[in-house]
Design a protein around this motif. Sequence first.
Motif, PDB file in Angstrom:
ATOM      1  N   HIS A  95      31.277  40.822  47.303  1.00 35.09           N
ATOM      2  CA  HIS A  95      32.499  40.974  46.517  1.00 35.09           C
ATOM      3  C   HIS A  95      32.272  40.481  45.093  1.00 35.09           C
ATOM      4  O   HIS A  95      32.687  41.131  44.119  1.00 35.09           O
ATOM      5  N   THR A  96      31.576  39.325  44.961  1.00 36.39           N
ATOM      6  CA  THR A  96      31.327  38.740  43.642  1.00 36.39           C
ATOM      7  C   THR A  96      29.962  38.070  43.621  1.00 36.39           C
ATOM      8  O   THR A  96      29.550  37.463  44.617  1.00 36.39           O
ATOM      9  N   CYS A  97      29.292  38.186  42.481  1.00 38.40           N
ATOM     10  CA  CYS A  97      28.021  37.495  42.249  1.00 38.40           C
ATOM     11  C   CYS A  97      28.251  36.452  41.151  1.00 38.40           C
ATOM     12  O   CYS A  97      28.707  36.787  40.054  1.00 38.40           O
ATOM     13  N   TYR A  98      27.934  35.195  41.447  1.00 40.45           N
ATOM     14  CA  TYR A  98      28.107  34.107  40.489  1.00 40.45           C
ATOM     15  C   TYR A  98      26.736  33.701  39.945  1.00 40.45           C
ATOM     16  O   TYR A  98      25.811  33.415  40.719  1.00 40.45           O
TER      17      TYR A  98
ATOM     18  N   THR B 112      23.868  38.337  33.940  1.00 43.10           N
ATOM     19  CA  THR B 112      25.178  38.833  34.355  1.00 43.10           C
ATOM     20  C   THR B 112      25.388  40.267  33.871  1.00 43.10           C
ATOM     21  O   THR B 112      25.860  41.139  34.628  1.00 43.10           O
TER      22      THR B 112
ATOM     23  N   ARG C 109      25.871  43.657  36.255  1.00 45.56           N
ATOM     24  CA  ARG C 109      26.998  44.579  36.113  1.00 45.56           C
ATOM     25  C   ARG C 109      26.521  45.997  35.824  1.00 45.56           C
ATOM     26  O   ARG C 109      27.016  46.970  36.425  1.00 45.56           O
TER      27      ARG C 109
ATOM     28  N   TRP D 195      27.908  45.602  40.179  1.00 44.96           N
ATOM     29  CA  TRP D 195      28.618  44.559  40.903  1.00 44.96           C
ATOM     30  C   TRP D 195      29.571  43.808  39.978  1.00 44.96           C
ATOM     31  O   TRP D 195      29.399  43.788  38.750  1.00 44.96           O
ATOM     32  N   CYS D 196      30.529  43.129  40.564  1.00 46.02           N
ATOM     33  CA  CYS D 196      31.336  42.140  39.848  1.00 46.02           C
ATOM     34  C   CYS D 196      30.490  40.876  39.722  1.00 46.02           C
ATOM     35  O   CYS D 196      30.109  40.263  40.737  1.00 46.02           O
TER      36      CYS D 196
ATOM     37  N   VAL E 188      29.960  37.158  37.374  1.00 53.34           N
ATOM     38  CA  VAL E 188      30.564  36.239  36.416  1.00 53.34           C
ATOM     39  C   VAL E 188      29.714  34.982  36.286  1.00 53.34           C
ATOM     40  O   VAL E 188      28.941  34.639  37.188  1.00 53.34           O
TER      41      VAL E 188
ATOM     42  N   ARG F  28      34.024  41.186  51.342  1.00 56.07           N
ATOM     43  CA  ARG F  28      33.458  42.374  50.695  1.00 56.07           C
ATOM     44  C   ARG F  28      34.040  43.625  51.337  1.00 56.07           C
ATOM     45  O   ARG F  28      34.497  43.594  52.485  1.00 56.07           O
TER      46      ARG F  28
END
Length: 465
Positions: free
Chosen positions: A422-425, A438, A442, A447-448, A450, A463
Amino acid sequence: MNTAVSFLGAARTVTGSRFAVTAPSGRTVLVDCGMYQGARELRRRNWSPFPLRVEGIDAVVLSHAHLDHCGWLPRLVRHGYHGPVLCSPRTAEVAAIVLRDAAHLQEEDAAHATRRGSSRHTPALPLFDTADAEKAIDLFRPVPFDRMTPIGADARVRLRPAGHILGSSTVELESGGRTVVFSGDLGRDDHPLLCPPQPPPAADAVVVESTYGDRRHPPRTLHHLAEHVERALARGGTVLVPAFAVDRTAVLLMALRDLMRSGALPTVPVYVDSPMAQAALEVYRAAVRAGDLQIRDEVRGRAHDPFDPGELRLAHSPQESAALDRLTTPSILVSASGMATGGRVLHHLVHLAPNARNLILLPGFQVPGTRGRAMLDGAAAIKIFGEYVPVRAEVAGLDDLSAHADAEGLLAWLRGMPAPPHTCYVVHGEPAAAAALTARIRHDLGWCAVVPELGERVLVQGRAA
């Protein structure tokens, strides 16, 4: 309420990795417990109160044994933590060496500050001491790779080899019905000693390092190492290598062995002046002899010592260390720490940096605010023991021996996930490196992604199916 991740360190900086994963029940697992290194403003964070209730932490999981991932653990213990510390068996061995050495340096620095009257406290206080380190080591609970291990009632963890240093792991943490994967520090596919990182599993969120997120490593070659060293030896100088005691020293010795055996470099004495590096080398030798599956096939089970270039000499005592400042023949001196932040290498810099015949070779990433970074950036003098030391020696950086994946390696590892999270940090990188990686995630992966703020808390969303 969803599972949440709190970024308690390594957010918009390349040091101090600490991440808390909290289940809906309120139970918390801390992934890594690193010390801040580098600039003074970062090091001061080591003294800040821990932002969570220590009593609420069920377990600590260590990705690997570098100080910026495990070095704050004795301080956490001093604050009252007494739960398990899960890590791979080799990380348990190496981290014990690292923490004992760190405690010794803390005590030495405090004693030095007391003598000089340079501390706010009398006597000066160490961040932690040997007793704290031993208590932390007693909490280690080694777990094998690739086995799901329960943590309390609502969390499980699985470690996979990360190929960065011996024992290094990626961390798959299931908590409250969500899965978060932490890269730790990822190694390179062409590490000369360790196998490449294993691909990651599917996850709702992934937390990835970005140390080299804005650059590509050149093809691994020993040409630049040979060129720098040969030039210094030819002018009768000493090559001083401030090297990380864990892994970097082993890889450097392997490289020097290859160069000297091939005739690309003359066979000269190679001194290792770091008790921690010597202890770590013994763990690495044991892994090679035992056929540890983290070790590459071509090295595993070797009968000879892959870390002896031919004239390997170990300095054990302070007297032997001091004698190395009076070398009169061309030699190579490997000493810790890798960014010249402390340890025996400081005494060698005092004696060797002012002489133009010598070479200071920095084989790896230098965090801003460290002496290593200052020298690499062309500093004419560096401050050691309260006094300025002129830097007339040649200074050279060398990324060829880096144990970190570059931007392409990080992206390749992420692409190995069975499905997008769902999100990659993006963490554990300087702002420019984190921002660059980052943007690539993207653009290239869609991917999302941040870069979280220090102290930020995020909910882990499921996800898409």
